[in-house]
Design a protein around this motif. Structure first.
Motif, PDB file in Angstrom:
ATOM      1  N   TYR A 186       0.823  -1.203   0.000  1.00 42.11           N
ATOM      2  CA  TYR A 186       0.000   0.000   0.000  1.00 42.11           C
ATOM      3  C   TYR A 186       0.862   1.260   0.000  1.00 42.11           C
ATOM      4  CZ  TYR A 186      -4.062  -2.935   1.004  1.00 42.11           C
ATOM      5  OH  TYR A 186      -5.049  -3.870   0.944  1.00 42.11           O
ATOM      6  N   THR A 187       2.025   1.182   0.703  1.00 42.70           N
ATOM      7  CA  THR A 187       2.898   2.360   0.729  1.00 42.70           C
ATOM      8  C   THR A 187       3.434   2.671  -0.663  1.00 42.70           C
ATOM      9  OG1 THR A 187       3.550   1.840   2.997  1.00 42.70           O
ATOM     10  CG2 THR A 187       4.976   3.337   1.763  1.00 42.70           C
ATOM     11  N   GLU A 188       3.939   1.636  -1.349  1.00 39.23           N
ATOM     12  CA  GLU A 188       4.467   1.849  -2.694  1.00 39.23           C
ATOM     13  C   GLU A 188       3.347   2.230  -3.679  1.00 39.23           C
ATOM     14  OE1 GLU A 188       8.259  -1.226  -2.350  1.00 39.23           O
ATOM     15  OE2 GLU A 188       6.652  -1.592  -3.779  1.00 39.23           O
ATOM     16  N   LYS A 189       2.198   1.601  -3.492  1.00 32.76           N
ATOM     17  CA  LYS A 189       1.071   1.929  -4.362  1.00 32.76           C
ATOM     18  C   LYS A 189       0.652   3.384  -4.179  1.00 32.76           C
ATOM     19  CE  LYS A 189      -3.565   0.318  -5.642  1.00 32.76           C
ATOM     20  NZ  LYS A 189      -4.645  -0.649  -5.335  1.00 32.76           N
ATOM     21  N   PHE A 190       0.689   3.827  -2.914  1.00 30.78           N
ATOM     22  CA  PHE A 190       0.319   5.211  -2.625  1.00 30.78           C
ATOM     23  C   PHE A 190       1.247   6.178  -3.353  1.00 30.78           C
ATOM     24  CE2 PHE A 190      -1.469   8.665  -0.287  1.00 30.78           C
ATOM     25  CZ  PHE A 190      -0.421   9.523  -0.025  1.00 30.78           C
ATOM     26  N   TYR A 191       2.568   5.928  -3.235  1.00 31.58           N
ATOM     27  CA  TYR A 191       3.506   6.839  -3.859  1.00 31.58           C
ATOM     28  C   TYR A 191       3.508   6.719  -5.392  1.00 31.58           C
ATOM     29  CZ  TYR A 191       5.544   8.282   0.577  1.00 31.58           C
ATOM     30  OH  TYR A 191       5.737   8.838   1.800  1.00 31.58           O
ATOM     31  N   ASP A 192       3.143   5.537  -5.881  1.00 30.87           N
ATOM     32  CA  ASP A 192       3.149   5.340  -7.332  1.00 30.87           C
ATOM     33  C   ASP A 192       1.856   5.842  -7.987  1.00 30.87           C
ATOM     34  OD1 ASP A 192       4.938   2.182  -7.114  1.00 30.87           O
ATOM     35  OD2 ASP A 192       5.656   4.254  -7.258  1.00 30.87           O
TER      36      ASP A 192
END
Length: 601
Positions: A186-192
């Motif tokens: 979710y963290t990477e998805k958020f930033y991406d």
């Protein structure tokens, strides 16, 4: 659990005791070669201290105390049984007495067990609650990754969730990886996915890259850490920090992770190699101990026909026992077995030696007459006031007493008490005539009581200025310069003085470091304590030095042109100044200890 062989000494007490050495019996040698040095009461008392302090983390010590208790109990029962048989009783008629300390021992062990179970249950419950919290955080993070709301609002809320995640404690081990993978997703998805403002995105990525680079450098430095166990545990903490930091720019993610992973591989390989070497060393220890067992078991007892023969072999056995103690643990499954084998071989040797000594009654009778003559000489001198010459004569008699040899056990205590009683009577009279040391202790008592009165007056005055703080330090320095006081008054003075020091420290708001140093000053009377205190202070100094270096490095990463940057710079600068003051206090105490050690020399 490893058996602590140092608590189960195998060595027989040699004939050369300070004054008298009774003939060793089977029971004596068995006790001396297998019984731990502690008593049953001491074991129970230590367990009580652990229970009362709730210091339940050292399971190894608790298990060792438990094992020691049962060994002592068994040794005591065996000694009573052999004494019963030696007095003419039959083995089947022997009934061991109830051990008074056993009921108390079981009660405190049950209390410790209940506390440990309760602690473990509480920790597991806390982990379950943390898991529930993190699942809730993940649900909210998932919602934000799918939200189309205002970018700034989403960013601030997402950062709060990340902070909340990092502040949440440990979760059940089985769920750690699963939760982490979901969090990272979710963290990477958020930033991406979320269309963040470029300024926010680039700033966050840059900050995360700096933090992860720092962790890579720390992990790489662990390859040089001498203590591989410590390095491994430090690496686990670095991994937790790495996971807690957000992502970096997409084109740098694989590179920074590969660097951190490579450094981790080096530490993990050293950790694995350490245990492989430990296993090999334990096998080598087993081989050495097996050879020692074979030497003792191969004794040709039929060839030992004189007292000198037995003494030579006793020295050989004692040398083998000393060698045994220098060898480390064998593999866990063999450690107890090989020790029991060695102890049995030594017990057999001393049993045969005791049987031999029983055959020399005539020699013992002659020794008894010689010792009676020594008693008469000591009794004729005990009223003498020629302190120096008589002390020399009695000291010479005591040295010669050791060379006479053993007497029958039934006469040993009586003749020894008679001789040492006369010697003690003379030396007690001599000590009373030379009691200047006691007078000095009484004078020191008066000085310290006067300091307590002055300290109490400062406390009662209620002032909290620099002058009062300086007076407190001066009184503490004066206290530390005073020598010993009568032993029975030592604890009372210590408690009264430190109670007043603590009150004044609290009111004057002196630093925690200075308070710790003051405690060291008043406790470091013995030379051994001074050396330990100095080592601890050097470690404290190095820790403060590293902290200062870390903060100074961090200043290089901050941009003071913004308002937030100015605040961080000022805060870190204040911390550095405070740490430097603490370093000065530590250096001052090291200097004080060095001067004290120099005076003792």
């Amino acid at each position: 659990m490893e058996v602590n062989e140092t608590n189960c000494p195998l060595t027989e007490t040699p004939m050369e005791q300070p004054i008298e050495a009774p003939v060793p019996t089977v029971e004596d040698t068995e006790k001396e070669t297998s019984a731990p040095k502690q008593t049953l009461e001491e074991v129970v008392q230590r367990l009580k201290e652990i229970n009362e302090k709730n210091d339940l983390t050292d399971k190894q010590e608790i298990d060792s105390l438990k094992q020691t208790f049962y060994k002592l109990q068994k040794a005591k029962s065996e000694a009573a049984r052999k004494a019963f048989i030696d007095e003419g009783g039959k083995a089947e008629d022997f009934t061991p007495e109830t051990e008074p300390a056993e009921e108390e021992f079981k009660a405190v062990m049950n209390a410790i067990k209940e506390k440990r179970n309760a602690l473990a249950a509480a920790q597991e419950q806390e982990k379950e609650e943390n898991q529930t919290k993190k699942l809730g955080i993940l649900e909210r993070m998932k919602f934000l990754t799918e939200s189309q709301e205002d970018t700034n609002k989403i960013y601030d809320e997402f950062k709060k969730l990340q902070q909340e995640w990092n502040e949440t404690g440990q979760t059940p081990v089985a769920k750690v990886n699963e939760l982490w993978k979901t969090y990272q997703l979710y963290t990477e998805k958020f930033y991406d996915i979320v269309k963040l403002n470029n300024e926010f995105r680039e700033y966050d990525f840059k900050k995360n890259l700096e933090q992860k680079t720092r962790l890579c450098e720390a992990a790489e430095k662990l390859a040089e850490e001498p203590d591989v166990i410590s390095a491994f545990h430090q690496l686990q903490k670095l991994h937790q920090e790495f996971r807690a930091i957000g992502p970096v720019a997409k084109d740098l993610r694989e590179e920074i992770w590969s660097r951190f992973k490579a450094a981790s591989t080096v530490v993990n390989k050293r950790h694995q190699q350490h245990f492989e070497e430990l296993k090999e060393k334990e096998q080598n220890n087993l081989d050495q101990k097996t050879v020692i067992c074979e030497i003792v078991e191969g004794m040709e007892y039929d060839t030992f026909t004189t007292f000198a023969d037995w003494e030579d072999k006793t020295n050989e056995i004692l040398a083998l026992q000393a060698k045994w103690k220098t060898i480390g643990y064998a593999p866990q499954k063999m450690n107890v077995k090989i020790f029991e084998r060695f102890r049995a071989a030594c017990d057999e040797f001393f049993r045969r030696k005791a049987a031999f000594f029983k055959s020399v009654k005539e020699t013992m009778a002659a020794n008894l007459e010689k010792k009676k003559a020594f008693c008469e000489k000591a009794e004729a001198l005990k009223e003498s006031t020629d302190w120096k010459e008589t002390a020399e004569i009695l000291t010479k008699l005591q040295k010669e007493w050791k060379n006479i040899g053993p007497v029958a056990k039934k006469h040993s205590d009586a003749v020894w008490k008679r001789f040492i009683g006369a010697c003690d009577y003379f030396f007690e009279r001599k000590n009373k005539a030379t009691s200047s040391q006691r007078s000095e202790e009484v004078e020191n008592l008066s000085k310290k009581e006067d300091i307590i009165k002055r300290m109490a007056a400062l406390e009662a005055a209620g002032t909290a200025d620099d002058a009062t703080a300086e007076q407190v330090r001066a009184l503490m320095k004066e206290w530390n310069a005073i020598g010993f006081v009568p032993f029975k008054e030592k604890d009372r003075l210590y408690k009264e003085f430190h109670a007043l020091v603590d009150k004044l420290f609290d009111r004057l708001h002196l630093s925690a470091t200075e308070k710790r140093l003051s405690s060291v000053r008043t406790n470091g009377n013995k030379e051994g304590n001074l050396y330990r205190d100095r080592e601890r202070l050097v470690r404290t100094y190095e820790g403060l030095k590293n902290d200062i270096q870390t903060y100074e490095n961090n200043l290089g990463f901050l941009n003071s042109s913004s308002k937030k940057g100015n605040t961080l710079v000022a805060d870190i600068t204040r911390k550095i100044e405070r740490l430097k003051k603490d370093m000065k206090l530590v250096l001052k105490k090291i200097k004080d200890i060095d001067e004290s050690l120099k005076d003792k020399e």
